[in-house]
Design a protein around this motif. Structure first.
Motif, mmCIF file in Angstrom:
data_model
loop_
_atom_site.group_PDB
_atom_site.id
_atom_site.type_symbol
_atom_site.label_atom_id
_atom_site.label_comp_id
_atom_site.label_asym_id
_atom_site.label_seq_id
_atom_site.Cartn_x
_atom_site.Cartn_y
_atom_site.Cartn_z
ATOM 1 N N ASN A 1 10.216 -24.160 19.947
ATOM 2 C CA ASN A 1 9.593 -24.236 18.618
ATOM 3 C C ASN A 1 10.280 -23.330 17.596
ATOM 4 O O ASN A 1 9.677 -22.946 16.587
ATOM 5 N N ASN B 1 14.624 -25.962 15.309
ATOM 6 C CA ASN B 1 14.263 -27.110 16.134
ATOM 7 C C ASN B 1 13.151 -27.936 15.485
ATOM 8 O O ASN B 1 13.129 -29.160 15.584
ATOM 9 N N VAL B 2 12.209 -27.245 14.842
ATOM 10 C CA VAL B 2 11.139 -27.952 14.135
ATOM 11 C C VAL B 2 11.736 -28.857 13.061
ATOM 12 O O VAL B 2 11.374 -30.038 12.935
ATOM 13 N N LYS C 1 5.759 -29.234 13.807
ATOM 14 C CA LYS C 1 5.496 -27.831 14.142
ATOM 15 C C LYS C 1 4.337 -27.721 15.131
ATOM 16 O O LYS C 1 4.421 -26.982 16.125
ATOM 17 N N ASP C 2 3.255 -28.463 14.878
ATOM 18 C CA ASP C 2 2.118 -28.413 15.796
ATOM 19 C C ASP C 2 2.510 -28.950 17.183
ATOM 20 O O ASP C 2 2.092 -28.414 18.205
ATOM 21 N N LEU D 1 5.548 -28.942 18.628
ATOM 22 C CA LEU D 1 6.411 -28.004 19.345
ATOM 23 C C LEU D 1 5.696 -26.695 19.657
ATOM 24 O O LEU D 1 5.958 -26.079 20.694
ATOM 25 N N ASP D 2 4.774 -26.260 18.801
ATOM 26 C CA ASP D 2 3.995 -25.056 19.109
ATOM 27 C C ASP D 2 3.114 -25.278 20.338
ATOM 28 O O ASP D 2 2.973 -24.397 21.188
ATOM 29 N N ALA E 1 5.357 -25.276 23.317
ATOM 30 C CA ALA E 1 5.829 -23.907 23.585
ATOM 31 C C ALA E 1 4.759 -23.072 24.265
ATOM 32 O O ALA E 1 5.055 -22.307 25.189
#
Length: 445
Positions: free
Chosen positions: A239, A243-244, A424-425, A427-428, A431
């Motif tokens: 994340n 990458n995002v 973002k959400d 990948l977060d 992660a």
């Protein structure tokens, strides 16, 4: 070893389903191999053994050829073949580990190897390899990946094949549009846009949105940013803000230059859609070469390694290494091991990988002439060994890796494509799960 909460839940589910799949395994010819706790035995080296193919259907024909060759050489051994679709292989193994009915030999890719090994189901193979004709005949890099993916310093898988992310593109469509080969990411995005004509049902790219979507998405993300490590200390780089941004750009292709049906497409549907002839590019591995050749014929397509950065640097995530494992509960390990040795011998490993379009693990097989004649395989082998290629090693050693990268996040990836979740959400969330699994793994090693 302490189990994670997720694995404990999955094990409980496997027990509940055990009686159904044990009956299925028996009906397919299982000789009564037990659960993971059984130690099995060497047996007579003759009789019947059961082999589970973890890519049944796709590889059934070539495995049946290998089995026929084996039974001709060893007439006192019969191999009963059980084909399992790739999407259900892990659950089939998990259930049999809990309820009994494991095979003698099974195809176990590195993506699920740690999950199976951590439950005590697999026989250590280091000593057997050391005394085998295969000793010194297997690619050292693949052996290292197999050992690492098993969760430690023990080899639980004899590698059979190396795969590689491949960008398949229609050379005829590119020539008609006056486009360069999509060797860089900028050329890839430019071609995806220029080859799209929705009014004529033509699209520049097909994106994988269904089962198996996470790995190609990560390949595209790390390939664009040039980040070369999956971990920074104890935290994943997945994340990272770069990458995002890369993921946002990649998923923005959906419905803009791709068919809407992509949101549900696994590799079978995606490949069939590309082979229909109206789509410019497809990101898949080497395994679909024969499908493309049959559908499109020679001269209309190429398979090249994934695009590079503008300076020629190629960053790609590690592809799972496929291989064969010997199950600890086998009552006839001597015969089962003969089958593994035979299947990964020069002639048979070459025959298998020529059919699959993959890079052989047997070093003698890797020198065979067909590899030089099969451009996608040749280029893949060169990319894997190239000085400008940086490999981001995915954490196959985590017992939860396969679940995190499939069941836990494939539905979220579909939400991402449909605009119901941000990059973002997504990948977060990924992660957080990876960091937790890594912490759990380090605590127990």
């Amino acid at each position: 070893m302490k189990k994670s909460i997720r694995r404990s839940r999955r094990a409980a589910t496997a027990v509940a389903l055990g009686s159904v799949l044990v009956l299925t395994a028996t009906a397919c010819g299982d000789d009564g191999s037990g659960s993971a706790g059984d130690k099995g035995g060497e047996g007579s080296g003759k009789g019947t053994i059961t082999f589970w193919d973890n890519n049944g259907g796709v590889r059934t024909d070539i495995w049946k050829q290998v089995i026929a060759d084996f039974e001709k050489k060893y007439p006192d051994i019969k191999v009963e073949y059980v084909g399992i679709p790739a999407a259900s292989a892990q659950s089939k193994y998990d259930t049999a580990i809990q309820g009994g009915g494991l095979p003698d030999v099974g195809g176990v890719g590195t993506a699920m190897l740690a999950e199976v090994a951590v439950q005590g189901a697999l026989e250590p193979l280091d000593d057997r390899i050391a005394k085998s004709p295969l000793n010194g005949k297997l690619n050292e890099g693949l052996l290292a990946i197999s050992t690492s993916a098993g969760g430690g310093d023990t080899l639980y898988q004899v590698p059979t094949s190396a795969n590689n992310g491949t960008l398949w593109y229609r050379t005829d469509l590119f020539e008609q549009a006056g486009l360069d080969a999509p060797t860089t990411w900028s050329k890839f995005y430019d071609a995806a846009d220029k080859l799209t004509d929705k009014a004529k049902n033509r699209f520049g790219f097909t994106i994988r949105g269904g089962e198996g979507a996470i790995a190609p998405a990560l390949d595209a993300v790390y390939g664009q940013t040039g980040i070369t490590s999956f971990w920074k200390g104890d935290k994943t780089t997945v994340n990272d803000p770069r990458n995002v941004a890369a993921l946002e750009k990649y998923v923005a292709l959906y419905k803009k230059v791709t068919p809407a049906a992509d949101v549900n497409n696994d590799f079978t549907k995606m490949v069939a859609q590309w082979d229909s002839g109206t789509i410019g590019m497809l990101s898949h591995n080497l395994g679909s070469y024969q499908d493309h050749l049959k559908a499109l014929g020679e001269g209309k397509f190429r398979g090249i390694p994934n695009p590079t950065l503008e300076d020629g640097t190629r960053v790609q995530v590690s592809n799972p290494v496929d291989g064969l494992s010997l199950f600890k509960s086998s009552k006839n390990k001597a015969a089962a091991w003969k089958f593994i040795e035979f299947a990964v011998s020069h002639e048979e490993n070459s025959k298998f990988n020529r059919s699959a379009g993959q890079v052989p693990a047997n070093t003698d097989a890797a020198q065979d002439a067909w590899i030089q004649q099969s451009e996608p395989t040749k280029l893949a082998a060169e990319a894997l060994n190239g000085t400008n290629t940086k490999i981001v090693q995915l954490p196959y050693y985590l017992p939860d890796w396969n679940t995190i990268s499939k069941a836990d996040n494939e539905p979220n990836f579909q939400k991402l494509l449909l605009g119901k979740m941000t990059a973002k959400d997504f990948l977060d969330t990924l992660a957080d799960q990876l960091d937790s699994a890594q912490a759990d793994w380090k605590q127990n090693h």
